[in-house]
Design a protein around this motif. Structure first.
Motif, PDB file in Angstrom:
ATOM      1  N   ASP A 107       0.850  -1.188   0.000  1.00 17.06           N
ATOM      2  CA  ASP A 107       0.000   0.000   0.000  1.00 17.06           C
ATOM      3  C   ASP A 107       0.884   1.235   0.000  1.00 17.06           C
ATOM      4  OD1 ASP A 107      -2.330   1.471  -0.033  1.00 17.06           O
ATOM      5  OD2 ASP A 107      -2.785   1.217   2.099  1.00 17.06           O
ATOM      6  N   MET A 157      -4.018   4.964  -1.207  1.00 17.69           N
ATOM      7  CA  MET A 157      -5.061   5.184  -0.205  1.00 17.69           C
ATOM      8  C   MET A 157      -5.821   6.474  -0.474  1.00 17.69           C
ATOM      9  SD  MET A 157      -4.586   5.377   3.918  1.00 17.69           S
ATOM     10  CE  MET A 157      -5.969   5.592   5.046  1.00 17.69           C
ATOM     11  N   ARG A 197      -7.044  -2.504   4.337  1.00 18.61           N
ATOM     12  CA  ARG A 197      -6.849  -1.368   5.245  1.00 18.61           C
ATOM     13  C   ARG A 197      -7.693  -1.476   6.518  1.00 18.61           C
ATOM     14  NH1 ARG A 197      -7.262   1.463  -0.113  1.00 18.61           N
ATOM     15  NH2 ARG A 197      -5.093   1.658  -0.801  1.00 18.61           N
TER      16      ARG A 197
END
Length: 570
Positions: free
Chosen positions: A93, A98, A174
């Protein structure tokens, strides 16, 4: 919506107009502190810890024991951009990925600068949680689901694996689920983060008054909030012990059964009985004290979903949903802010959760409206599905499937990986929430759906499921199954479905300055000395809901308020 301060009779909470004082120094305060935190749930805890770390003295009050909905939820904290837990799990990530994703889900309610700040702080926030004893773990679950198996603690709590979202933003797991078990329950797990962090705050100097309700703000001649009047049941007294016992029973009974389930009226009546007994103790035993807040008051008392009067007043379309909150979600923090001139926004916006995966067979079926038409990719996250049903389809929808998918759903319900509530909800609705007919035309007539529309919709869907055409909603072939083997079935997934209750939580609250968390007045100017955080305020989770984003916003907004108050203290 800049609504005026409503009468207590209209909202069921007796918050009073502010006490006006000429000079705060001349008031006979019972206690003084730098920062007064009203409500010690996730947002209040974050404000308290951050404030103490930055040199502020902090007093927190909570009408109940503390923890709020943050402790009572499934324990999911939304974080990414390369957290310690993600790296340990081998999950790739980045802040850019994000941010790309959250611009889809949260980007219209807060500014891009605020969203970027939240993303950039995310890895450090996870480290902060761990440093204060919060429990997290790196066992990852990579499939689409409403909630992962109980032995997995990192998963996709959102739409990031849905094809149309995946095409716009690189997915990553997440959902950082609190590391801990409480039997086989999927709720009440947030405590594995909040309880050790609360103990850390107390060790560092937090003064906490439980069973204490903020009833009135204190405002000086310049309009600055300088403290609050608190009503407290004496801690350690026989009355406090009885109050705690009655509240625990009320909580247990009110959460025992969804309102639509048979016998729920009995458990709800018993729960309300114990609430009345608790209120009788408060009426007789509480004493009043004035607490001065030299640098500010943080309103962090949750939303208002547990206050039927406020829901009917501000969000009547959701009044028949199943309230998803704890007893503290009465709207008192919002009303306190409004009493000081605070503006509100999105008070009519509520998140409704319609989860249909697992079982995967239901996600392979189709959701239709009264016209018999599909309106969404059925693999979307439950809050997205609920939003489509309530906001755009008048609260009425049906899930259509055939004999093959029904058989698959029964098989999948026996999967030992399922959390018990997922298994039980699946079986309950397969057995008691299934209208049956030999043909689609007959099924449509039975459920009051346009027959021609349903037949046409199923034909279009089947062509896409067989690979003969593209699905108009972008649903992937692996998530599709032709609906062609009779008999055919319809499951009521409407807002008032009897056996599939629709959990709802409020999004609206006080408007705040995004840089500071200060409550804004109706002219858009900050009110000195007054902050709001968590679900008491409009924030990151106020556009749409993904699991853990509200929890993460509580910590983000609570810490933001304390940082600003500490800067004023320098």
């Amino acid at each position: 919506m800049n609504a005026p301060f409503p009468p207590a009779a209209d909202v069921g909470v007796p918050v009073e107009q502010p006490m006006l004082v000429e000079d705060a120094d001349a008031v006979a305060w019972d206690q003084s502190t730098d920062l007064l935190v009203v409500g010690l749930g996730g947002a209040g805890l974050a404000a308290a810890l951050e404030g103490i770390e930055r040199g502020l003295s902090v007093i927190a009050v909570d009408r109940y024991a503390c923890g709020g909905s943050t402790a009572a939820n499934g324990g999911v904290f939304y974080a990414g951009g390369g957290t310690t837990i993600q790296r340990e799990a081998g999950e790739d990530d980045s802040p850019e990925a994000m941010l790309d994703y959250l611009r889809i889900e949260a980007g219209k309610v807060v500014s891009d600068e605020t969203l970027r700040r939240f993303v950039e702080q995310s890895p450090e926030t996870v480290d902060w949680i761990l440093r204060h004893g919060g429990k997290l773990a790196a066992s990852v679950w990579k499939e689409k689901c409403s909630y992962p198996p109980l032995d997995r603690f990192l998963y996709h709590p959102d739409n990031s694996l849905v094809a149309s979202y995946r095409a716009r933003a690189k997915p990553a797991a997440r959902g950082h689920r609190a590391f801990g078990r409480d039997g086989k329950k999927a709720w009440g797990l947030g405590k594995f983060i909040t309880e050790p962090m609360t103990q850390s705050a107390l060790r560092l100097g937090l003064v906490f008054h439980r069973y204490s309700e903020a009833r009135q703000l204190v405002v000086d001649r310049d309009g600055r909030v300088v403290g609050a009047r608190i009503l407290s049941t004496p801690e350690g007294s026989p009355e406090a012990r009885r109050f705690a016992k009655y509240i625990a029973r009320a909580n247990m009974l009110l959460a025992a059964l969804p309102p639509s389930i048979p016998l729920a009226s009995i458990t709800i009546a018993l729960g309300n009985h114990y609430l009345r007994k608790a209120s009788e103790i408060e009426a007789k035993a509480r004493f009043s004290r004035l607490i001065r807040a030299r640098e500010g008051v943080v309103l962090s008392a949750g939303g208002f979903i547990m206050n039927p009067a406020m829901v009917r007043r501000y969000a009547p379309a959701y009044a028949t949903g199943m309230p998803n909150g704890t007893l503290g979600d009465q709207g008192s923090g919002i009303l306190l802010g409004m009493s000081a001139g605070g503006a509100t926004a999105l008070m009519d916006k509520v998140s409704a959760w319609r989860f249909i995966n697992p079982p995967k067979a239901w996600a392979q079926a189709i959701a239709v409206d009264r016209a018999g038409e599909r309106f969404v990719d059925e693999t979307v996250y439950g809050a997205t599905m609920g939003e489509h049903i309530v906001d755009y389809r008048g609260g009425v929808a049906w899930l259509i499937y055939d004999k093959s998918l029904r058989e698959a759903a029964f098989r999948q319900a026996r999967d030992p990986k399922l959390v018990p509530f997922q298994r039980d909800v699946t079986l309950l609705n397969l057995l008691f929430n299934a209208r049956k007919a030999p043909t689609l035309d007959a099924l449509a007539r039975r459920i009051g759906v346009d027959a021609e529309g349903l037949v046409r919709t199923v034909a279009t869907y089947n062509a896409a499921a067989r690979g003969e055409a593209q699905d108009p909603f972008g649903k992937e072939a692996v998530d599709m199954h032709p609906i062609e083997r009779g008999p055919f079935y319809a499951m009521d997934i409407s807002i008032d479905s009897r056996f599939l209750p629709l959990p709802v939580i409020t999004f609206g609250g006080l408007r705040v300055a995004e840089e500071s968390g200060q409550v804004l007045d109706r002219a858009g100017k900050p009110i000195a000395g007054l902050y709001a955080a968590g679900r008491t305020a409009v924030g990151l989770a106020s556009q749409t809901y993904v699991s853990g984003l509200s929890f993460a916003d509580c910590f983000f907004s609570g810490r933001r308020a304390a940082r600003h108050a500490a800067r004023a203290n320098v």
